[in-house]
Design an enzyme around this catalytic site. Structure first.
Site, PDB file in Angstrom:
ATOM      1  N   GLY A  66       0.764  -1.233   0.000  1.00  0.00           N
ATOM      2  CA  GLY A  66       0.000   0.000   0.000  1.00  0.00           C
ATOM      3  C   GLY A  66       0.796   1.286   0.000  1.00  0.00           C
ATOM      4  O   GLY A  66       0.283   2.338  -0.378  1.00  0.00           O
ATOM      5  N   SER A  67       2.055   1.238   0.439  1.00  0.00           N
ATOM      6  CA  SER A  67       2.857   2.453   0.493  1.00  0.00           C
ATOM      7  C   SER A  67       3.245   2.897  -0.910  1.00  0.00           C
ATOM      8  O   SER A  67       3.893   2.153  -1.644  1.00  0.00           O
ATOM      9  CB  SER A  67       4.116   2.218   1.332  1.00  0.00           C
ATOM     10  N   ARG A  99       5.463   4.785  -2.028  1.00  0.00           N
ATOM     11  CA  ARG A  99       6.898   4.856  -2.297  1.00  0.00           C
ATOM     12  C   ARG A  99       7.622   3.565  -1.911  1.00  0.00           C
ATOM     13  O   ARG A  99       8.843   3.524  -1.857  1.00  0.00           O
ATOM     14  CB  ARG A  99       7.509   6.027  -1.521  1.00  0.00           C
ATOM     15  N   SER A 108      17.191  -7.450   5.814  1.00  0.00           N
ATOM     16  CA  SER A 108      17.804  -6.127   5.879  1.00  0.00           C
ATOM     17  C   SER A 108      19.288  -6.276   6.190  1.00  0.00           C
ATOM     18  O   SER A 108      19.691  -7.224   6.875  1.00  0.00           O
ATOM     19  CB  SER A 108      17.144  -5.282   6.970  1.00  0.00           C
ATOM     20  N   TYR A 161      14.353  -4.007  15.283  1.00  0.00           N
ATOM     21  CA  TYR A 161      14.230  -4.236  13.843  1.00  0.00           C
ATOM     22  C   TYR A 161      15.237  -5.282  13.377  1.00  0.00           C
ATOM     23  O   TYR A 161      14.897  -6.211  12.634  1.00  0.00           O
ATOM     24  CB  TYR A 161      14.441  -2.922  13.111  1.00  0.00           C
ATOM     25  N   LYS A 182      14.302  -8.970  11.659  1.00  0.00           N
ATOM     26  CA  LYS A 182      14.770  -9.359  10.333  1.00  0.00           C
ATOM     27  C   LYS A 182      15.683 -10.587  10.409  1.00  0.00           C
ATOM     28  O   LYS A 182      15.702 -11.415   9.490  1.00  0.00           O
ATOM     29  CB  LYS A 182      15.483  -8.186   9.663  1.00  0.00           C
ATOM     30  N   ILE A 212      17.424   2.149   1.188  1.00  0.00           N
ATOM     31  CA  ILE A 212      16.554   2.341   0.035  1.00  0.00           C
ATOM     32  C   ILE A 212      15.615   3.503   0.376  1.00  0.00           C
ATOM     33  O   ILE A 212      15.100   3.588   1.490  1.00  0.00           O
ATOM     34  CB  ILE A 212      15.724   1.069  -0.267  1.00  0.00           C
TER      35      ILE A 212
END
Length: 250
Positions: free
Chosen positions: A11-12, A14, A141, A156, A160, A189
């Site tokens: 949905g994002s 970008r 990541s 985070y 990951k 990114i």
């Protein structure tokens, strides 16, 4: 031979998921798109159907909610061709340092990133195994390899790392049934998971760590994922692909 690709976190505007959806549509994939933001993912599905002519269905769901995932995948199975690919790109970041990290934040990050990946993979993979073909790609990541990053920190990185370990174990279990499981490990990114757009005033901090001297794009990550979803990648499983501008070598 395409079929349906399910993409979480699409949905994002970008984001990597949305970029990948547009890319796969051009290659003839039908798309089952999931995101917590139902209006955004439905809008993307409508845009893709109008532009490319493939079938695309956007459904709002919390990927860590087993009942919501079951309902969403059930709709994809009823309304789209067979699911041949799953891309776990949904996730949240956490810039909170360890000594400031509370249990609620830790559990939220782990629930969405790690548990969410498990829940949807558990729902989709049995069908792939029964048909003797499937591709699963999950977003890891560089943070899971380096112990954190410029923006996200311990929670985070741990989430990951769990995705990578889970993916390797799963790859071994289901390889005989023709299903591959791989991980993409991006570094910096320019997506909103980096705390919003990487504006000019934020760039120097990120660029200082990148030998290539620039920020990566969602399109570059999407291109690598597309390859791993294809038939020609059938001999690749249990692997982690770094796409990090030289931030980590090896």
């Amino acid at each position: 031979m395409a079929g349906t690709a399910v993409i979480t976190g699409a949905g994002s505007a970008r984001g990597i998921g949305a970029e990948l959806a547009r890319r796969l549509a051009k290659s003839g994939w039908d798309l089952g798109l999931l995101d917590i933001d139902e209006s955004a993912v439905k809008a993307l599905a409508g845009e893709i159907e109008s532009a490319s002519g493939v079938r695309a269905l956007g459904v709002g769901a919390d990927i860590s909610d087993e009942a919501a995932v079951d309902e969403a995948i059930g709709r994809f199975e009823q309304e789209l061709p067979e699911i041949r690919a799953l891309v776990n790109s949904a996730g949240v970041s956490s810039p909170v340092a360890f000594l400031d990290l509370d249990l609620a934040t830790w559990e939220r990050v782990m629930r969405i990133n790690a548990t969410g990946t498990f829940v949807i993979t558990r729902r989709v993979v049995p069908g792939m195994m029964a048909r003797g073909y499937g591709r699963v790609v999950s977003l890891g990541s560089t943070a899971m390899q380096n112990g954190g990053g410029t923006f996200s920190k311990s929670a985070y990185a741990a989430s990951k790392g769990a995705i990578e370990a889970f993916s390797r174990a799963l790859a071994l279990e289901i390889a005989p049934q023709g299903v591959t499981v791989n991980v993409i490990a991006p570094a910096t990114i320019d997506t909103d998971i980096m705390g919003g757009p990487i504006t000019e005033d934020r760039k120097p901090k990120f660029l200082a760590q990148l030998p290539v001297g620039r920020i990566g794009t969602p399109g570059e990550v999407a291109a690598l994922i597309e390859f791993l979803l294809g038939e020609e990648a059938g001999y690749i499983t249990g692997s982690t692909y770094n796409i990090n501008g030289g931030l980590r070598i090896g």
